[in-house]
Design an enzyme around this catalytic site. Structure first.
Site, PDB file in Angstrom:
ATOM      1  N   ASP A 244      74.052  48.080  34.979  1.00 38.26           N
ATOM      2  CA  ASP A 244      73.672  48.242  36.383  1.00 38.26           C
ATOM      3  C   ASP A 244      72.194  47.874  36.557  1.00 38.26           C
ATOM      4  OD1 ASP A 244      73.113  49.086  38.901  1.00 38.26           O
ATOM      5  OD2 ASP A 244      73.901  51.112  38.654  1.00 38.26           O
TER       6      ASP A 244
ATOM      7  N   CYS B 214      82.382  47.342  41.136  1.00 36.79           N
ATOM      8  CA  CYS B 214      81.253  48.069  40.545  1.00 36.79           C
ATOM      9  C   CYS B 214      81.049  49.340  41.352  1.00 36.79           C
ATOM     10  CB  CYS B 214      80.000  47.194  40.482  1.00 36.79           C
ATOM     11  SG  CYS B 214      79.367  46.653  42.090  1.00 36.79           S
TER      12      CYS B 214
ATOM     13  N   ASN C 150      78.978  47.783  45.109  1.00 33.62           N
ATOM     14  CA  ASN C 150      79.466  46.508  45.676  1.00 33.62           C
ATOM     15  C   ASN C 150      78.338  45.705  46.342  1.00 33.62           C
ATOM     16  OD1 ASN C 150      81.943  45.432  48.170  1.00 33.62           O
ATOM     17  ND2 ASN C 150      81.368  44.452  46.272  1.00 33.62           N
TER      18      ASN C 150
ATOM     19  N   CYS D 102      75.492  44.582  43.954  1.00 36.41           N
ATOM     20  CA  CYS D 102      74.774  43.891  42.868  1.00 36.41           C
ATOM     21  C   CYS D 102      75.731  43.136  41.939  1.00 36.41           C
ATOM     22  CB  CYS D 102      73.941  44.884  42.055  1.00 36.41           C
ATOM     23  SG  CYS D 102      72.686  45.743  43.024  1.00 36.41           S
ATOM     24  N   ARG D 103      76.491  43.894  41.146  1.00 42.24           N
ATOM     25  CA  ARG D 103      77.279  43.249  40.085  1.00 42.24           C
ATOM     26  C   ARG D 103      78.578  42.626  40.585  1.00 42.24           C
ATOM     27  NH1 ARG D 103      77.466  48.494  36.509  1.00 42.24           N
ATOM     28  NH2 ARG D 103      77.397  49.320  38.626  1.00 42.24           N
ATOM     29  N   SER D 104      79.388  43.389  41.330  1.00 40.91           N
ATOM     30  CA  SER D 104      80.713  42.858  41.680  1.00 40.91           C
ATOM     31  C   SER D 104      80.654  41.638  42.604  1.00 40.91           C
ATOM     32  CB  SER D 104      81.639  43.944  42.236  1.00 40.91           C
ATOM     33  OG  SER D 104      81.108  44.567  43.374  1.00 40.91           O
TER      34      SER D 104
HETATM   35  P1  4NP Z   1      76.169  47.813  41.870  1.00 38.21           P
HETATM   36  O1  4NP Z   1      74.708  48.444  41.821  1.00 38.21           O
HETATM   37  O2  4NP Z   1      77.119  48.936  41.500  1.00 38.21           O
HETATM   38  O3  4NP Z   1      76.131  46.745  40.840  1.00 38.21           O
HETATM   39  O4  4NP Z   1      76.371  47.297  43.273  1.00 38.21           O
HETATM   40  C1  4NP Z   1      74.376  49.630  42.463  1.00 38.21           C
HETATM   41  C2  4NP Z   1      74.114  49.618  43.817  1.00 38.21           C
HETATM   42  C3  4NP Z   1      73.764  50.799  44.437  1.00 38.21           C
HETATM   43  C4  4NP Z   1      73.674  51.978  43.719  1.00 38.21           C
HETATM   44  C5  4NP Z   1      73.941  51.973  42.361  1.00 38.21           C
HETATM   45  C6  4NP Z   1      74.301  50.800  41.733  1.00 38.21           C
HETATM   46  N1  4NP Z   1      73.289  53.171  44.361  1.00 38.21           N
HETATM   47  O5  4NP Z   1      73.158  54.190  43.672  1.00 38.21           O
HETATM   48  O6  4NP Z   1      73.105  53.173  45.585  1.00 38.21           O
END
Ligand code: 4NP
Length: 154
Positions: A122, A7, A10, A12-14
């Site tokens: 997201d 994602c 790294n 939340c989703r992945s």
């Molecule tokens: P992820 O979520 O891609 O599912 O881990 C996010 C975590 C951090 C950010 C965006 C999405 N960020 O902009 O910091």
């Protein structure tokens, strides 16, 4: 069989997808190694977001790990690389060093027969409910992926 979930951050989703694939593979008795990474650098070294850990725990997933960024070696070391959304998919396609590497990249929800072409949204700027919704869409994609891997000869 080595699978990498990807994602943006790294956190939340992945990591949740990683946990879901590991759980689905264990249920099916399929031997896999699963890791996760982010296309971005924002959260390198961080643990998973607590809301991701909590939403996963509600359905028995063990969401863990330390965030890292995708690296070139990943395209060699992993057999299947699954992107959580279209931006992750396109970024991975750009990074892939060869056609063989590009062919390893898939959109995660393409493995859910009910949701081809869909993203794992997201949840980072969302609510706990958005994290639960994330887990809800991850579970059938993980099961679909494991079903498919059972038929692959890697
Ligand atoms: P992820 O979520 O891609 O599912 O881990 C996010 C975590 C951090 C950010 C965006 C999405 N960020 O902009 O910091």
């Amino acid at each position: 069989m080595r699978i990498l979930t990807v994602c943006l951050g790294n956190i939340c989703r992945s990591p949740a997808a990683e946990a879901a694939i590991r759980a689905a593979a264990a249920e099916e008795g399929l031997k896999v190694e699963v890791d996760s990474a982010g296309t971005g650098r924002y959260h390198i070294g961080d643990g998973p977001n607590p809301r991701s850990i909590a939403a996963g725990a509600e359905v028995g997933l063990d969401v863990r790990g330390r965030a890292r960024q995708v690296r070139l070696e990943d395209f060699d070391e992993f057999d299947v690389i699954v992107a959580m959304d279209h931006a992750n998919y396109e970024d991975l396609r750009r990074l892939a060093p060869s056609k063989h590497a590009r062919d390893k990249i898939h959109l995660f929800r393409d493995f859910d027969p009910a949701s081809p072409g869909q993203e794992v949204p997201d949840p980072y700027y969302g609510t706990e409910e958005d994290y639960r919704a994330m887990v809800t869409v991850i579970l059938p994609a993980a099961r679909g992926l494991v079903d498919k891997l059972k038929g692959w000869d890697i």
